[in-house]
Design an enzyme around this catalytic site. Structure first.
Site, PDB file in Angstrom:
ATOM      1  N   SER A   1       0.847  -1.188   0.000  1.00  0.00           N
ATOM      2  CA  SER A   1       0.000   0.000   0.000  1.00  0.00           C
ATOM      3  C   SER A   1       0.893   1.252   0.000  1.00  0.00           C
ATOM      4  O   SER A   1       1.725   1.408  -0.889  1.00  0.00           O
ATOM      5  CB  SER A   1      -0.960  -0.048   1.195  1.00  0.00           C
ATOM      6  OG  SER A   1      -2.016   0.861   1.044  1.00  0.00           O
TER       7      SER A   1
ATOM      8  N   HIS B   1      -7.688  -5.775  -0.349  1.00  0.00           N
ATOM      9  CA  HIS B   1      -6.522  -4.905  -0.206  1.00  0.00           C
ATOM     10  C   HIS B   1      -5.500  -5.467   0.775  1.00  0.00           C
ATOM     11  O   HIS B   1      -4.295  -5.294   0.581  1.00  0.00           O
ATOM     12  CB  HIS B   1      -6.980  -3.517   0.241  1.00  0.00           C
ATOM     13  CG  HIS B   1      -5.889  -2.487   0.213  1.00  0.00           C
ATOM     14  ND1 HIS B   1      -5.184  -2.182  -0.936  1.00  0.00           N
ATOM     15  CD2 HIS B   1      -5.375  -1.694   1.187  1.00  0.00           C
ATOM     16  CE1 HIS B   1      -4.287  -1.247  -0.670  1.00  0.00           C
ATOM     17  NE2 HIS B   1      -4.381  -0.933   0.613  1.00  0.00           N
TER      18      HIS B   1
END
Length: 229
Positions: free
Chosen positions: A66, A198
């Site tokens: 991320s 994610h």
């Protein structure tokens, strides 16, 4: 070297060490402390690259998830001439050329906490009471400020291979938006897709670490390919 997502709890990568094996040293970055806050991703990358230069010269792979993927990329740009850098691995983040500035860090506390929890990867217990929220909210907001205000500056491509990893159902950085990472390197590129969203790497930790281990064993011999689970 592991570069975590925004607001990551220190030590999140510690469990990876046993799976990587005794011949691999795992180092994880902490982005800021209450007394030492970097002003930008560029400032942070300068600091991390400087710390890497102080470590013994060994084959080094950077892994970032991320926000950490962007940080790892910027560190790699500063270390591309360093003999030990053999691979950049980015996870769950779009190419820096496609990154858009954001305003998450400017939200009020309630909206900010809701946004952070919606992304996953952060324990709700951190915000369960006012005392805990007072401890955790400022550093997490600081991390989001860094990535929200990041702007890519053009430059020469990396000379090391780049591996990208994505969750098959990640709405923040879906596999299709991971492919442009191939344009930031003059070396090999490959994409690995895992089940999940994610924060796929939490549930698929063993598979992710196994992929890293294979690339550590053959740092520059991985073919350019798309591998589906």
């Amino acid at each position: 070297m592991c570069l975590p997502h925004a607001g990551a709890v220190p030590g999140m990568f510690v469990p990876w060490a046993d799976n990587l094996g005794p011949d691999v040293d795992l180092v994880s970055a902490r982005y800021s402390t209450p007394d030492d806050v970097p002003g930008s991703v560029a400032d942070l990358a300068d600091r991390i690259a400087g710390e890497l230069e102080r470590l013994p010269r060994r084959p080094t792979t950077l892994f970032g998830h991320s926000m950490g993927g962007i940080v790892a990329y910027e560190v790699a740009r500063r270390c591309s001439a360093r003999a030990g850098l053999v691979r950049l691995v980015v996870s769950g983040t779009v190419s820096p050329t496609a990154h858009l500035p954001g305003g998450t860090h400017l939200l009020d506390d309630a909206a900010f906490v809701a946004e952070v929890l919606a992304l996953g990867g952060t324990a709700p217990e951190l915000f369960a009471d006012p005392a805990s929220r007072a401890v955790w909210l400022p550093p997490i907001r600081q991390d989001f400020r860094l990535i929200d205000t990041y702007r890519h500056r053009s430059g020469p491509p990396l000379s090391c291979p780049v591996t990208t990893m994505a969750g098959q159902h990640d709405h923040e950085a879906p596999p299709d938006l991971m492919r442009p990472w191939r344009d930031i390197t003059s070396a090999d590129f490959d994409l690995r897709v895992f089940p999940g969203g994610h924060f796929y790497l939490l549930d698929a930790r063993h598979a992710v670490v196994a992929e890293l281990r294979r690339r550590l064993e053959r740092p520059s011999a991985m073919p350019s390919s798309l591998a589906l689970p």
